[in-house]
Write an enzyme that holds these catalytic residues in place. Structure first.
Site: not given
Length: 234
Positions: A63, A129, A131, A136
């Site tokens: 990313d 979380n 990810h 997400e």
């Protein structure tokens, strides 16, 4: 899914390096998928010290922030150059272009690169979380490289890298979950107590888009490397 629990981050990073070194030495690894953030920093430091020859290895990255130039100290281009590429020679290295003006074209361009350079080993971290990359909770398991709106929790976790909270980008380009799952082998690294719940859901929970990393249960060759704290809820 193979689970390896180590004493600490250094031991876990060295274990990951062993797998990568073996793959490069045997010629099985031509393309190495890399991650950013604090999790792989020790792995990269150990890779720099390693004698393994990486001059025939191509790298790809998961990313990049939208809107940041490669020269921006907060960009992942800068991060990778600072920690690894300026210290270890690779054949070629690819990251999404944070300054691309056409998001759709940039995502298609990067996906084409991934097709031309199939990833042999993909290194992953995991968010609190669940990810992976910047995928997400709620991201489709069929997603390819795409432009992502970063959640408040992810921006909160990353604000420590920026001088001001408002400087944290709101969007990023990220390899999609399907792009990640196309890798032949995946090494998931997680260190620290704050990752324990996400690891529990990844390994023991249902495969569900609300924990993106849980999709790794469906991959044929995943090695999860943890320290004792990250493994504490298993």
């Amino acid at each position: 899914m193979q689970l390896i629990t180590t004493e600490n981050k250094l031991a876990g990073s060295k274990k990951a390096l062993e797998i990568i070194e073996k793959g490069i030495t045997t010629g099985e690894v031509n393309t190495l998928g890399l991650a950013t953030g604090s999790t792989p920093e020790t792995l990269y430091a150990e890779l720099v010290k390693s004698d393994v020859d990486t001059t025939n290895v191509t790298t790809t990255n998961l990313d990049e922030y939208v809107g940041l130039a490669a020269s921006d100290p907060n960009s992942y281009h800068y991060y990778m150059n600072n920690l690894l590429f300026s210290k270890k020679a690779f054949k070629e290295s690819f990251l999404p272009n944070g300054e691309a003006t056409d998001a759709e074209a940039e995502c298609a361009r990067y996906e084409e690169i991934l097709t031309e350079h199939p990833i042999d080993i993909q290194v992953l971290g995991i968010g609190t979380n669940g990810h992976i990359g910047f995928n997400e909770p709620g991201t489709s398991f069929d997603s390819l490289t795409h432009k992502v709106v970063l959640t408040d929790s992810t921006r909160e976790a990353n604000k420590r890298f920026f001088e001001r909270e408002e400087d944290v980008p709101t969007h990023a380009y990220s390899m999609g979950i399907k792009s990640i799952m196309n890798a032949k082998k995946i090494i998931l690294l997680a260190f620290g107590e704050n990752k324990a719940q996400a690891i529990k859901e990844t390994i023991k929970g249902p495969v569900d888009v609300n924990c993106p990393a849980s999709v790794l249960q469906n991959h044929p060759d995943v090695t999860v490397i943890l320290d004792n704290e990250a493994a504490s809820l298993l």
